[in-house]
Design an enzyme around this catalytic site. Structure first.
Site, mmCIF file in Angstrom:
data_model
loop_
_atom_site.group_PDB
_atom_site.id
_atom_site.type_symbol
_atom_site.label_atom_id
_atom_site.label_comp_id
_atom_site.label_asym_id
_atom_site.label_seq_id
_atom_site.Cartn_x
_atom_site.Cartn_y
_atom_site.Cartn_z
ATOM 1 N N CYS A 147 -10.980 -2.769 -4.783
ATOM 2 C CA CYS A 147 -9.749 -4.095 -4.785
ATOM 3 C C CYS A 147 -10.435 -5.130 -5.491
ATOM 4 C CB CYS A 147 -8.862 -4.344 -3.729
ATOM 5 S SG CYS A 147 -7.943 -2.896 -2.716
ATOM 6 N N CYS A 164 -4.250 0.838 -2.250
ATOM 7 C CA CYS A 164 -3.919 -0.784 -1.474
ATOM 8 C C CYS A 164 -3.222 -1.372 -2.229
ATOM 9 C CB CYS A 164 -5.451 -1.483 -1.155
ATOM 10 S SG CYS A 164 -6.975 -0.230 -0.230
ATOM 11 N N GLU A 191 -3.232 -4.505 -2.734
ATOM 12 C CA GLU A 191 -3.704 -5.648 -4.038
ATOM 13 C C GLU A 191 -3.499 -4.680 -5.839
ATOM 14 O OE1 GLU A 191 -4.914 -4.863 -1.115
ATOM 15 O OE2 GLU A 191 -6.227 -5.822 -0.545
ATOM 16 N N ASN A 236 0.659 -1.654 -0.275
ATOM 17 C CA ASN A 236 0.198 -0.077 -0.180
ATOM 18 C C ASN A 236 0.905 1.478 0.030
ATOM 19 O OD1 ASN A 236 0.662 -0.761 2.888
ATOM 20 N ND2 ASN A 236 -1.327 -0.077 3.689
HETATM 21 N N1 THU Z 1 -4.921 -1.435 2.949
HETATM 22 C C1 THU Z 1 -4.949 -2.682 1.767
HETATM 23 O O1 THU Z 1 -3.588 -2.051 0.962
HETATM 24 N N2 THU Z 1 -4.996 -3.826 1.554
HETATM 25 C C2 THU Z 1 -6.166 -3.824 2.512
HETATM 26 O O2 THU Z 1 -6.801 -5.361 2.103
HETATM 27 C C3 THU Z 1 -7.338 -3.331 3.441
HETATM 28 C C4 THU Z 1 -6.313 -2.010 3.911
HETATM 29 C C5 THU Z 1 -4.543 -0.281 3.534
HETATM 30 C C6 THU Z 1 -5.495 0.534 2.716
HETATM 31 C C7 THU Z 1 -4.606 2.220 3.822
HETATM 32 O O3 THU Z 1 -3.197 2.542 3.005
HETATM 33 C C8 THU Z 1 -3.985 0.650 5.149
HETATM 34 O O4 THU Z 1 -4.373 -0.272 4.780
HETATM 35 C C9 THU Z 1 -5.545 1.119 5.851
HETATM 36 O O5 THU Z 1 -6.870 1.493 5.175
#
Ligand code: THU
Length: 134
Positions: free
Chosen positions: A89, A53, A55, A42
């Site tokens: 995502c 994110c 993903e 992320n």
């Molecule tokens: N986040 C992800 O990268 N993937 C997920 O599946 C859940 C949330 C990130 C977004 C943000 O940078 C942090 O986690 C908090 O929400």
């Protein structure tokens, strides 16, 4: 490739996360049909909503490299239960994944929940739902 290796790549990728705001690193690794692994973490921004994110970073890296067919994905975070991908995502995954594509969701306690794309986002809006003229 063994699922454990794909999971390990996703855990390793958390180290690259740029998360000065949430301090919540997430890692992802996606395996292409051609056998390549693309990883993502992320990446946050001072303008919070434009953060991305893990993903989507992994998938977009692959797509920008000409890879649009995927067979498996792993996502890892330090969560109490296996990490649950956000709705945005899931929608991006459903654009490229088959309904039966497997997604391994893990945490740092080695809890693993493996789901299919169809289980993660049932009845998703698909390219086929658009009118043919577009
Ligand atoms: N986040 C992800 O990268 N993937 C997920 O599946 C859940 C949330 C990130 C977004 C943000 O940078 C942090 O986690 C908090 O929400």
């Amino acid at each position: 490739m063994k699922k454990e290796d794909l999971i390990e790549r996703s855990i390793e990728m958390r180290k690259k996360a740029y998360v000065p705001y949430s301090k919540f690193p997430v890692g992802a690794a996606v395996l292409t049909k051609s056998g390549k692994v693309y990883t993502g973490c992320n990446i946050e921004n001072a303008a919070y909503p434009v953060s991305l994110c893990a993903e989507r970073v992994a998938i977009f890296k692959a797509v920008s490299d000409g890879e649009t067919e995927f067979v498996e994905m792993a996502v890892s975070a330090d969560t109490k239960r296996p990490v649950s991908p956000c709705g945005s995502c899931r929608q991006v995954m459903s654009e490229f994944f088959q309904p039966e594509t497997t997604i391994h969701l893990t945490n740092l306690q080695n809890q693993l929940k493996t789901v299919t794309m169809e289980e993660l986002l049932p009845f998703s809006f698909q390219p086929d739902d658009l009118p043919p003229s577009l």
